[in-house]
Write a protein that holds these residues in place. Sequence first.
Motif, PDB file in Angstrom:
ATOM      1  N   GLN A   1      20.262   7.527 -37.312  1.00 17.79           N
ATOM      2  CA  GLN A   1      21.649   7.611 -36.850  1.00 17.79           C
ATOM      3  C   GLN A   1      21.776   8.188 -35.440  1.00 17.79           C
ATOM      4  O   GLN A   1      22.848   8.103 -34.836  1.00 17.79           O
ATOM      5  CB  GLN A   1      22.482   8.437 -37.840  1.00 17.79           C
ATOM      6  N   LYS A   2      20.709   8.703 -34.890  1.00 15.79           N
ATOM      7  CA  LYS A   2      20.743   9.231 -33.525  1.00 15.79           C
ATOM      8  C   LYS A   2      20.554   8.138 -32.477  1.00 15.79           C
ATOM      9  O   LYS A   2      20.692   8.400 -31.280  1.00 15.79           O
ATOM     10  CB  LYS A   2      19.678  10.315 -33.370  1.00 15.79           C
ATOM     11  N   HIS A   3      20.215   6.918 -32.921  1.00 11.36           N
ATOM     12  CA  HIS A   3      20.049   5.821 -31.968  1.00 11.36           C
ATOM     13  C   HIS A   3      21.326   4.981 -31.937  1.00 11.36           C
ATOM     14  O   HIS A   3      21.811   4.545 -32.985  1.00 11.36           O
ATOM     15  CB  HIS A   3      18.860   4.942 -32.344  1.00 11.36           C
ATOM     16  N   PRO A   4      21.879   4.699 -30.750  1.00 11.07           N
ATOM     17  CA  PRO A   4      23.140   3.941 -30.675  1.00 11.07           C
ATOM     18  C   PRO A   4      23.015   2.499 -31.158  1.00 11.07           C
ATOM     19  O   PRO A   4      24.037   1.866 -31.469  1.00 11.07           O
ATOM     20  CB  PRO A   4      23.500   3.989 -29.185  1.00 11.07           C
ATOM     21  N   ASN A   5      21.793   1.970 -31.229  1.00 11.65           N
ATOM     22  CA  ASN A   5      21.594   0.582 -31.664  1.00 11.65           C
ATOM     23  C   ASN A   5      21.148   0.470 -33.120  1.00 11.65           C
ATOM     24  O   ASN A   5      20.731  -0.606 -33.553  1.00 11.65           O
ATOM     25  CB  ASN A   5      20.578  -0.115 -30.763  1.00 11.65           C
ATOM     26  N   ALA A   6      21.237   1.555 -33.856  1.00  7.09           N
ATOM     27  CA  ALA A   6      20.872   1.543 -35.275  1.00  7.09           C
ATOM     28  C   ALA A   6      22.080   1.907 -36.121  1.00  7.09           C
ATOM     29  O   ALA A   6      22.844   2.815 -35.780  1.00  7.09           O
ATOM     30  CB  ALA A   6      19.731   2.517 -35.543  1.00  7.09           C
ATOM     31  N   ARG A   7      22.232   1.196 -37.226  1.00  8.46           N
ATOM     32  CA  ARG A   7      23.279   1.504 -38.199  1.00  8.46           C
ATOM     33  C   ARG A   7      22.631   1.589 -39.577  1.00  8.46           C
ATOM     34  O   ARG A   7      22.067   0.605 -40.061  1.00  8.46           O
ATOM     35  CB  ARG A   7      24.348   0.404 -38.229  1.00  8.46           C
ATOM     36  N   VAL A   8      22.701   2.752 -40.181  1.00  9.33           N
ATOM     37  CA  VAL A   8      22.227   2.883 -41.560  1.00  9.33           C
ATOM     38  C   VAL A   8      23.354   2.389 -42.452  1.00  9.33           C
ATOM     39  O   VAL A   8      24.381   3.054 -42.610  1.00  9.33           O
ATOM     40  CB  VAL A   8      21.829   4.320 -41.901  1.00  9.33           C
ATOM     41  N   VAL A   9      23.162   1.214 -43.027  1.00  7.01           N
ATOM     42  CA  VAL A   9      24.249   0.553 -43.750  1.00  7.01           C
ATOM     43  C   VAL A   9      24.105   0.628 -45.266  1.00  7.01           C
ATOM     44  O   VAL A   9      25.034   0.285 -45.995  1.00  7.01           O
ATOM     45  CB  VAL A   9      24.363  -0.930 -43.326  1.00  7.01           C
TER      46      VAL A   9
ATOM     47  N   THR B   1      10.742  11.946 -29.034  1.00 12.33           N
ATOM     48  CA  THR B   1      10.228  12.855 -30.054  1.00 12.33           C
ATOM     49  C   THR B   1      10.757  12.496 -31.441  1.00 12.33           C
ATOM     50  O   THR B   1      10.344  13.090 -32.426  1.00 12.33           O
ATOM     51  CB  THR B   1      10.604  14.309 -29.725  1.00 12.33           C
ATOM     52  N   ASN B   2      11.651  11.521 -31.521  1.00 13.57           N
ATOM     53  CA  ASN B   2      12.205  11.043 -32.790  1.00 13.57           C
ATOM     54  C   ASN B   2      11.534   9.712 -33.123  1.00 13.57           C
ATOM     55  O   ASN B   2      11.736   8.711 -32.430  1.00 13.57           O
ATOM     56  CB  ASN B   2      13.724  10.879 -32.640  1.00 13.57           C
ATOM     57  N   ARG B   3      10.742   9.673 -34.194  1.00 19.87           N
ATOM     58  CA  ARG B   3       9.984   8.464 -34.525  1.00 19.87           C
ATOM     59  C   ARG B   3      10.900   7.291 -34.881  1.00 19.87           C
ATOM     60  O   ARG B   3      10.533   6.128 -34.671  1.00 19.87           O
ATOM     61  CB  ARG B   3       8.997   8.736 -35.665  1.00 19.87           C
ATOM     62  N   MET B   4      12.072   7.566 -35.429  1.00 19.85           N
ATOM     63  CA  MET B   4      12.982   6.499 -35.822  1.00 19.85           C
ATOM     64  C   MET B   4      13.668   5.871 -34.611  1.00 19.85           C
ATOM     65  O   MET B   4      13.804   4.643 -34.538  1.00 19.85           O
ATOM     66  CB  MET B   4      14.036   7.018 -36.803  1.00 19.85           C
ATOM     67  N   THR B   5      14.096   6.693 -33.655  1.00 18.44           N
ATOM     68  CA  THR B   5      14.696   6.119 -32.450  1.00 18.44           C
ATOM     69  C   THR B   5      13.634   5.356 -31.660  1.00 18.44           C
ATOM     70  O   THR B   5      13.937   4.326 -31.043  1.00 18.44           O
ATOM     71  CB  THR B   5      15.355   7.197 -31.580  1.00 18.44           C
TER      72      THR B   5
END
Length: 356
Positions: A30-38, A310-314
């Motif tokens: 959720q910290k990445h502007p191009n990701a949506r946890v839906v 430093t965030n593996r998901m972003t």
Amino acid sequence: MKDKKKNDRIYNVAVIGAGGIGIDHITSFQKHPNARVVAIAETSAARGSEAAELHNIPEVVTDYKKLIAHPGIDVISIALPNYLHAPVALAALRAGKHVMIDKPMATRAADAARLVAEARNQKRLLMVGQNNRFTPEVQTAKKLIADGVPGDVYHAKTAWTRRAGIPRIGSWFTQKKYASGGATYDIGVHALDRCLYLMGEFDAAAVSGQTYSKFGPRGLGDGNWGKGEIDPSRRFDVDDLSVALIKLKSGRTVLLEASWAAHQPAPDFNGTQLFGTDAGILFPPLQLFRDTPRGYVTELVKTSAPYASTNRMTHFIDCLLGKAEPYVKPAESLAVQKILDAIYLSAKTGKEVRVK
């Protein structure tokens, strides 16, 4: 794998598992502007609903297969007990999804190899969440090595050891049928992965390992990690400490230690020491040891994160957008899994294991 033409694309993410690791996956994406946890898949309806409400996620299901089959989902992020990592990841890849999977990659190298092959065949991004690589200390140490500061790094000691940090006795972590392994799989894999990454070599020639289970079976060394159910009647049947000597194909060596519970001065130690021909490196904190004209000195090194977020998901989303190269490559995670297999086989047989 990358979408270079559409750098503003939004990627829809489904997280499988809403335990402690699952919540971390959710908040990190959720910290990445191009990701949506839906969506979330969670067998505990109460835990799933609680996570969805807290993190504003529109869909919750109890069967992860519904999300794998969902045409509107691009990324499957797996935060499940170890024994489910490989089968769920394989199903997701076959459905054409990109896959972020928590460590360990699998519970045996043969299954990990299937994931690597399927990701290649499907042209999908597969990454294991080895978050210890993403720390500024590790990235700065990597740059020191790339710049040749320590010279030839020929040996390393790496460890993650806790005084009392078993992830709640009676949880899935402490049951072999769900976890397959204990401290080695849970935290030892982090220490091993970051060390091999720093050394720039993942292929082992031989492994000698030993595992112990001294505290958990006595109900000692308990910690408070996780949200999964606890069953006090379940036998603690995984390792709470392990050691291994890993001989790499180049002839260099790694000494690995992992423990959930052990008598030691610090409550928690998570660090690596590298032995070079010109200098030594140790963290935490990041230090450099070397001879100088003014004598032998120890220098504290200022850290930075020059390579990846430093965030593996972003970082995972950045890779999909074509803004970054994968920091954790599937072939490297497969090599780590082969070493983990060898540690347990060596402990079982009492012999050194040759790694193919």
